[in-house]
Design a protein around this motif. Structure first.
Motif, short mmCIF file in Angstrom:
data_model
loop_
_atom_site.label_atom_id
_atom_site.label_comp_id
_atom_site.label_asym_id
_atom_site.label_seq_id
_atom_site.Cartn_x
_atom_site.Cartn_y
_atom_site.Cartn_z
N ALA B 187 157.02 -55.04 -59.62
CA ALA B 187 156.94 -53.75 -60.03
C ALA B 187 158.06 -55.07 -61.18
N LYS B 197 156.87 -49.04 -61.51
CA LYS B 197 157.89 -49.90 -61.48
C LYS B 197 159.42 -49.18 -61.00
N SER B 200 162.02 -49.07 -59.02
CA SER B 200 162.69 -50.45 -58.95
C SER B 200 163.82 -50.27 -59.22
#
Lengths: 303, 236
Positions: B187, B197, B200
């Motif tokens: 990520a 991503k 995260s």
């Protein structure tokens, strides 16, 4: 006349290929409609369109005199179906399988026991479907299709892959349903003998086209034996037979006797001999329903 | 109609291990911290004054991975229930709309993942207390670390469900699922626009709420696109 199912000019194309072409199907209330055709003729595609699983490329479908496109959910509430191989959830028991469908259909729980009773699966209701034989799975599929006490039951090849006793069992079950509940049944098969023993009306489809649609009796008419006579001066001879009150047809120089009991044939020949015609041949033409079906579906023309 | 479908769908996931997986995910994430803190608790407690915050950061380092992996597994399990004997045809020929069938599947998966997120919060709290991280329990942070990744992962859920329910070949959703896990793993080098991503909670503005908002927005969008595609297709 009220039709439970009526399709008009129904067609389905997959890319360039046409699976169903201009199909007009008419099913009256209370009929067992045998939908017959060789493998790949378009039976399953038609049935999928009737159930709203596939969208028709053109044409209309009316079920219970309502447009399927507009009132799909209202129509499907009154329809039960089993399409091709039975669908089931193998990790669930027979009872749970029906329960999963019952929750959606909203019928009382007692109905599960009733349908299990009808298909004689009560004893294995709490066993996982994973271990069922094909026949039992098929019967479970039929139980599922009966769950909402449908007015129209659509069964696609319900006896596929069953052993003879299973076939007989399902056949008897299907035959008794319309009598008991006034249900209309559409049943497809590629076996004429199968349809012959159940259906009241047949529709024969091949290469996506409906080539025959009438009562099973009219189909059987084609299968009757005929005695063929080849005689001298056949047209004259035919007229004299008619003159003597013997039913006969004349075609391409051949006389066809439609009454073929021994006595009637002897009488016809006696008449002809007596009137001085030479008789070259007396032949019996036998055509089974299978022959007619094969001829229809391979030559793609109506008798 | 949707209530009936949901009840039926929850019955169908019985004995499939989906509930167990929903438990296993958050448990695994905390179990990793049990190992981490079990081995070097004193060292870790010395690293920061905010022991709770530091602990939650560690927990969160594995959450996105577990979440993306969980989504891939749960969606393909879910689709396999209907795909196994092609029960789609039986389901769709019942008096239900295809849209509600799809919505029901999405809601079941959403609820399973919600339970996972809730369990993650409970486990984090439980283990945190067990570690004696202090009396100042940061409940708000706890909630954020449990549910922000879930909301930010909604686009992945919508995408995976879409792929799994329209693919004849279940190899395809599994492939995209595995790719997603690899993306989630990397990520920190992915650009901000990549949906993998988002769980995260990293972005260039350092504001996790952006990922949550994007997650809900894009998730809804992908859900609608998937649902429309599912409705449009013929059932095999």
């Amino acid at each position: 006349m009220e039709y439970v199912v009526q399709t008009t000019n129904l067609s389905k194309r997959f890319g360039k290929e046409s699976a169903v072409i201009g199909l007009d199907m008419k099913i009256r209330k209370g009929e067992i409609y045998g939908f017959l055709g060789p493998n790949g003729a378009g039976k399953t595609t038609t049935i999928r369109m009737l159930l709203g699983l596939m969208k028709a490329s053109s044409g209309t479908i009316q079920i219970f005199e309502k447009d399927l496109n507009k009132e799909k959910i209202n129509i499907l509430k009154r329809v039960g179906s089993l399409v091709e191989n039975p669908s089931y959830y193998p990790h669930l028991t027979a009872y749970e399988n029906l329960e999963a469908l019952r929750k959606i259909l909203g019928v009382p729980k007692t109905r599960i026991h009733e349908v299990l009773e009808i298909v004689r699966l009560t004893e294995v209701a709490n066993k996982k479907v994973k271990g069922f034989s094909l026949g039992m799975k098929q019967r479970l599929g039929i139980a599922a299709s009966l769950l909402n006490s449908p007015e129209l039951l659509i069964l696609d090849e319900p006896t596929n892959g069953l052993d003879p006793s299973g076939i007989i069992e399902i056949r008897n079950l299907i035959k008794q349903l319309p009598a008991e509940t006034g249900m209309t049944i559409l049943i497809s098969s590629h076996l004429l003998t199968e349809i012959d023993q159940m259906a009241t009306t047949v529709g024969i489809v091949t290469k996506g086209k409906m080539i025959y649609q009438d009562s099973i009796e009219s189909l059987r008419m084609y299968a009757q034996q005929k005695v063929l006579l080849k005689v001298s001066d056949s047209e004259q001879a035919w007229r004299s037979l008619l003159g003597n009150g013997i039913k006969a047809d004349w075609e391409d120089g051949i006389i066809l006797l439609s009454e073929h009991s021994d006595g009637k044939v002897a009488k016809a020949i006696h008449t002809l001999v007596h009137e001085g015609y030479s008789i070259y041949r007396v032949e019996e033409e036998k055509r089974s329903l299978e022959d007619i079906f094969l001829q229809m579906t391979t030559r793609e023309k109506v008798i | 109609m949707i209530g009936k479908l949901l009840r039926a769908d929850f019955l169908k996931i019985k004995r499939k291990g989906l509930w167990f997986l929903s438990f296993l995910g958050p448990f695994g994430v905390i179990a990793l911290q049990m190992v981490n803190y079990g081995v070097r608790k004193d060292y870790l407690l010395n690293q920061s004054d905010d022991d709770w915050g530091y602990f939650l950061e560690y927990v969160h380092s594995f959450t996105p991975l577990a979440l993306v992996l969980g989504i891939a597994i749960l969606t393909s399990f879910m689709a396999s229930i209907e795909n196994e004997t092609n029960a789609w045809k039986q389901l769709i020929s019942l008096p239900v709309s295809k849209m509600s069938v799809y919505l029901s599947k999405f809601m079941v998966l959403g609820s399973l993942l919600f339970v996972s997120s809730l369990l993650l919060g409970v486990f984090s709290l439980g283990y945190g207390i067990l570690l004696n991280l202090g009396d100042q329990i940061p409940y708000l942070e706890l909630l954020k670390y449990s549910f922000y990744p879930y909301l930010a992962a909604l686009p992945i859920l919508a995408l995976q469900l879409w792929i799994a329910s329209v693919s004849q070949n279940q190899g395809i959703p599994i492939t995209t699922g595995v790719l997603g896990v690899i993306f989630a793993y990397s990520a920190f080098i992915l650009p901000d626009w990549m949906i993998w991503k988002w769980p995260s909670l990293m972005n260039e503005w350092d504001e996790p709420l952006i990922n949550v908002m994007l997650g809900i927005g894009v998730g809804t969008l992908l859900y609608i696109v998937g649902m429309l595609d599912f409705t449009r297709r013929d059932v095999k």
